[in-house]
Design a protein around this motif. Structure first.
Motif, PDB file in Angstrom:
ATOM      1  N   UNK A  23      92.018  43.568  38.881  1.00 57.42           N
ATOM      2  CA  UNK A  23      91.986  44.488  40.008  1.00 57.42           C
ATOM      3  C   UNK A  23      91.291  43.850  41.209  1.00 57.42           C
ATOM      4  N   UNK A  24      90.183  43.164  40.952  1.00 56.77           N
ATOM      5  CA  UNK A  24      89.462  42.494  42.032  1.00 56.77           C
ATOM      6  C   UNK A  24      90.332  41.426  42.686  1.00 56.77           C
ATOM      7  N   UNK A  25      91.060  40.685  41.875  1.00 53.57           N
ATOM      8  CA  UNK A  25      91.887  39.591  42.379  1.00 53.57           C
ATOM      9  C   UNK A  25      93.263  40.064  42.844  1.00 53.57           C
ATOM     10  N   UNK A  26      93.565  41.365  42.680  1.00 56.43           N
ATOM     11  CA  UNK A  26      94.853  41.945  43.085  1.00 56.43           C
ATOM     12  C   UNK A  26      96.025  41.256  42.390  1.00 56.43           C
ATOM     13  N   UNK A  27      95.856  40.959  41.119  1.00 58.48           N
ATOM     14  CA  UNK A  27      96.926  40.345  40.335  1.00 58.48           C
ATOM     15  C   UNK A  27      97.653  41.444  39.561  1.00 58.48           C
ATOM     16  N   UNK A  28      98.767  41.879  40.100  1.00 58.34           N
ATOM     17  CA  UNK A  28      99.501  42.940  39.450  1.00 58.34           C
ATOM     18  C   UNK A  28     100.892  43.079  40.036  1.00 58.34           C
ATOM     19  N   UNK A  29     101.710  43.952  39.457  1.00 63.69           N
ATOM     20  CA  UNK A  29     103.096  44.128  39.927  1.00 63.69           C
ATOM     21  C   UNK A  29     103.161  44.987  41.180  1.00 63.69           C
ATOM     22  N   UNK A  30     104.340  45.022  41.793  1.00 58.65           N
ATOM     23  CA  UNK A  30     104.591  45.959  42.885  1.00 58.65           C
ATOM     24  C   UNK A  30     104.773  47.347  42.282  1.00 58.65           C
ATOM     25  N   UNK A  31     103.979  48.292  42.760  1.00 69.16           N
ATOM     26  CA  UNK A  31     104.008  49.647  42.213  1.00 69.16           C
ATOM     27  C   UNK A  31     104.645  50.582  43.231  1.00 69.16           C
ATOM     28  N   UNK A  32     105.603  51.384  42.780  1.00 70.30           N
ATOM     29  CA  UNK A  32     106.201  52.416  43.612  1.00 70.30           C
ATOM     30  C   UNK A  32     105.719  53.781  43.181  1.00 70.30           C
ATOM     31  N   UNK A  33     105.619  54.714  44.122  1.00 73.56           N
ATOM     32  CA  UNK A  33     105.095  56.052  43.825  1.00 73.56           C
ATOM     33  C   UNK A  33     106.084  57.124  44.251  1.00 73.56           C
ATOM     34  N   UNK A  34     106.221  58.156  43.419  1.00 76.28           N
ATOM     35  CA  UNK A  34     107.037  59.330  43.718  1.00 76.28           C
ATOM     36  C   UNK A  34     106.109  60.529  43.799  1.00 76.28           C
ATOM     37  N   UNK A  35     106.125  61.219  44.939  1.00 79.82           N
ATOM     38  CA  UNK A  35     105.240  62.361  45.163  1.00 79.82           C
ATOM     39  C   UNK A  35     106.081  63.556  45.614  1.00 79.82           C
ATOM     40  N   UNK A  36     105.425  64.700  45.753  1.00 79.00           N
ATOM     41  CA  UNK A  36     106.087  65.912  46.221  1.00 79.00           C
ATOM     42  C   UNK A  36     106.407  65.808  47.703  1.00 79.00           C
ATOM     43  N   UNK A  37     107.565  66.316  48.102  1.00 81.17           N
ATOM     44  CA  UNK A  37     107.962  66.282  49.509  1.00 81.17           C
ATOM     45  C   UNK A  37     106.884  66.946  50.382  1.00 81.17           C
TER      46      UNK A  37
END
Length: 708
Positions: free
Chosen positions: A75-89
């Motif tokens: 988390x500190x090094x920002x090593x991770x996948x591209x994350x997409x989010x779905x929220x309420x309109x």
């Protein structure tokens, strides 16, 4: 009991090995590119000391438990996948706005006071990877706007086309009715089946956090999704390594809730800080077993200094909305304060204050401190300790690492001497004084903000560098007693061996135990009990899925309570799990009042404002065997052991070096007393007894540091 417990830290991998009545500790350097290699090396060392073969051990042990900081580092090094989010309109900007507090969360107090200069963290979900869907559930769980499934399919495809490698679904009020989130999961699986190459992980907000609050639930799920891939692959690598060596049982993973579970019942978010929290669990167990009273647990390793609070009786403090890195999340976590002050913390020149700054940057295990002679060019706390004479260059980490003092001298001269206009030894003293003071300030603040006095606590000093800096820290903090516990250099790994299989489930609630307006007590007992039963069923399901008998599952009821409209809530643990009448309501109110009084003082209670419950929480767990700690008392005669050698050692408060006696591990028997200044060098750690202190070992291997 046959058990292997491992704490994978930023610098060392610690192993605590229990084989019937044998307790064995071992350490190896962490191999970040493949964690299994460091584990294998540490376990091989333990097996050699026990006179056993590794394959035999892994085929016979009842469990292997892992605690790791891998997720924290990712988390500190920002090593991770591209994350997409779905929220309420209509809620598309909830995540980017971060309640208007994203500038300050996760910053130290000095930066929080200078918010105009603060920067928002780089978002884990950029704005172009956030999509909204047409649906709405109200606060009572009633569907107001049905889910538009065609709209969902369109948004999912857009996210995947834009490169999303993991999906987070966090809808408004989904904790009250998760129907729409569950249907979106089904739609994603219809579009991208799990057996096809294009499948991506999907995480639902209501499954990660049962609390109300769209933003915090969303960030919890996003962090979980961001860490999912790296934790899955790293832990799978460890699990495959165990299987290749003949271990056929499920691998257990330590959770930051203070429990553990199999890998298939573990979220990535639950592994954050799990190593240090295992140490706090060991401190709680030690406090309960020996009755030593109030304990402040301090873990000084190679990368960080972790502080945990265990008041008398072994009750831990929890954070229910902790900040992880720069993100506010909603997951029950044992409270922990982490400072960037370990043996590998880099010392640099602070041009603003014209002095030395310690950390938070660390040399880690590769290249490590300059004295490791592996390419490190910047001075660290370990380099200062070596030049001051505290460490034996030929007997560090049981001789596996040969220290090179010339490298330490070069690193300090090149980076600090000219800037400070001081010689090498004076700079090393300043590094030692600075890091001790920094850790003492953290301890004092942690105690005083909760209404405790440092002099009323015993400092538990563990980790590879804990006993080395304990006296200096205690001098600055005003602490009178220090205990280096049994197995101090691998104490967090020891704590992992004591963890229970445990799951915590919670749900936001609005329960008014006492209504001050009409002076009435809560009477909806069936409604309250139904929530508790639901949470118990979730915990029981988690544990049964892992092979435990439902008859062995135990439950603990906890609630977050407050007086009236207070912003601060107090977590209260109860000795009952159901509400069957007025007597149970009054018992809960009395328990809350007693805990509130202990924390804030007699007369601070305010029942006339009303008493409210905001969260109902159930901890489901299974009891198991634990490591036994013997009494820490010894009333017999003590004598001075014979030193194995002498060497000149520099102490911060002494203008000249002192010819100091050096002892080996044979001096740490309960018949001995060692008066400072003195140094005791063992296989895994170094005990520095500074002037004005004395050292008194106990029968099981714990060591008291007491003021003369």
């Amino acid at each position: 009991m046959k058990r292997i417990s491992v704490d994978i830290g930023g610098t060392f991998t610690d192993c605590f090995f229990v084989w019937d009545d044998k307790y064995i500790e071992a350490k190896a350097l962490t191999t970040h590119h493949n964690l299994a290699l460091g584990f294998n090396e540490a376990l091989d060392i333990a097996c050699r000391r026990a006179g056993l073969d590794r394959d035999q051990v892994l085929s016979e042990v009842d469990s292997v438990r892992y605690a790791t900081t891998l997720g924290t580092n990712a988390l500190i090094e920002r090593k991770g996948p591209k994350v997409g989010a779905i929220v309420t309109h209509g809620f598309e900007d909830t995540i980017p706005l971060s309640r208007g507090r994203g500038y300050g969360e996760g910053l130290d107090p000095a930066m929080q006071q200078n918010l105009p200069a603060a920067k928002r963290p780089e978002p884990l979900v950029p704005r172009h990877l956030i999509r909204s869907v047409k649906e709405r559930v109200n606060s009572a769980g009633k569907i107001v706007v049905p889910l538009d499934e065609d709209d969902v399919r369109k948004m999912v495809r857009e996210l995947v086309d834009n490169g999303a490698e993991a999906l987070v679904v966090s809808l408004t009020n989904s904790t009250e009715n998760p129907e729409h989130e569950l249907r979106i999961l089904e739609i994603v699986l219809e579009e991208y089946p799990s057996h096809e190459l294009g499948a991506i992980p999907v995480l639902l907000g209501h499954q990660v956090s049962g609390r109300k609050g769209e933003y915090v639930r969303a960030t919890s799920t996003i962090v979980d999704a961001f860490l999912h891939e790296i934790m899955f692959h790293a832990l799978s690598q460890l699990a495959n390594n165990l299987r290749d060596s003949g271990y056929e049982k499920p691998m257990m993973v330590i959770h930051n809730s203070g429990g553990m579970a199999q890998m298939n019942s573990t979220d990535a978010l639950q592994t954050i800080h799990s190593g240090p929290i295992a140490g706090v669990g060991a401190a709680e167990h030690l406090s309960n077993e020996t009755g030593i009273g109030n304990v402040i647990a301090t873990d000084m390793g190679g990368t960080s200094f972790d502080i945990g609070l265990v008041p008398a009786g072994g009750v831990k403090h929890y954070d229910f909305q902790p900040t992880i890195d720069r993100w506010l999340v909603s997951v029950p976590m044992v409270h922990l304060l982490t400072l960037g002050a370990g043996g590998g913390s880099i010392a640099s020149y602070d041009r603003i204050h014209k002095g030395i700054k310690i950390g938070p940057e660390s040399a880690g295990s590769n290249p490590g401190p300059a004295c490791y002679d592996r390419g490190g060019l910047r001075p660290t706390v370990t380099d200062a300790d070596l030049l001051l004479g505290y460490l034996d260059p030929n007997n560090y980490a049981n001789g596996f690492i040969k220290l090179n003092p010339k490298r330490s001298i070069f690193a300090i001269e090149e980076n600090l001497c000219d800037e400070l206009d001081m010689d090498v030894i004076d700079v090393a003293k300043e590094i030692k004084r600075n890091v001790d003071e920094q850790m003492a300030i953290g301890i004092a603040k942690e105690l005083r903000v909760r209404g405790y006095l440092p002099e009323d606590f015993t400092m538990l000093a563990y980790g590879g560098n804990g006993p080395l800096h304990a006296c200096g820290i205690a001098d600055h903090a005003g602490i009178k007693k220090i205990l280096a516990p049994p197995f101090s250099s691998v104490f967090s790994a020891c704590g992992a061996g004591n963890m229970k299989p445990l799951h915590i489930h919670e749900r936001g609630a609005h329960v008014v135990l006492y209504n001050a307006t009409n002076r009435s007590l809560y009477d909806k007992y069936d409604e309250f009990n139904a929530i508790v039963e639901e949470l118990e069923a979730k915990g029981r399901e988690d544990l049964v899925r892992q092979g435990f008998d439902p008859e062995d599952v135990r439950y603990r009821l906890e609630m977050d309570m407050r007086y009236g409209n207070q912003l601060v809530t107090t977590a209260v643990v109860f000795d009952i799990t159901r509400m069957d009448g007025v007597g149970d309501v009054l018992h809960m109110i009395r328990t809350f009042s007693d805990i509130y009084q202990q924390r804030y003082g007699e007369g601070s209670q305010a029942p006339e404002a009303g008493i409210r419950v905001t969260t109902i929480r159930v901890a489901s767990f299974v009891e198991g065997d634990v490591v036994k700690f013997e009494s820490l008392d010894y009333a017999g005669e003590r004598t001075e052991p014979i030193p194995v050698s002498y060497r000149d050692v520099h102490f911060v408060k002494e203008p000249k070096p002192i010819n100091t006696p050096i002892f080996d591990a044979t001096a740490l028997t309960h018949e001995h007393r060692i008066v400072g200044p003195a140094i005791v060098t063992t296989e895994n750690t170094t005990y520095l007894v500074e002037p004005g202190w004395r050292l008194e070992p106990t029968p099981q291997g714990a060591v008291w540091f007491l003021r003369d």
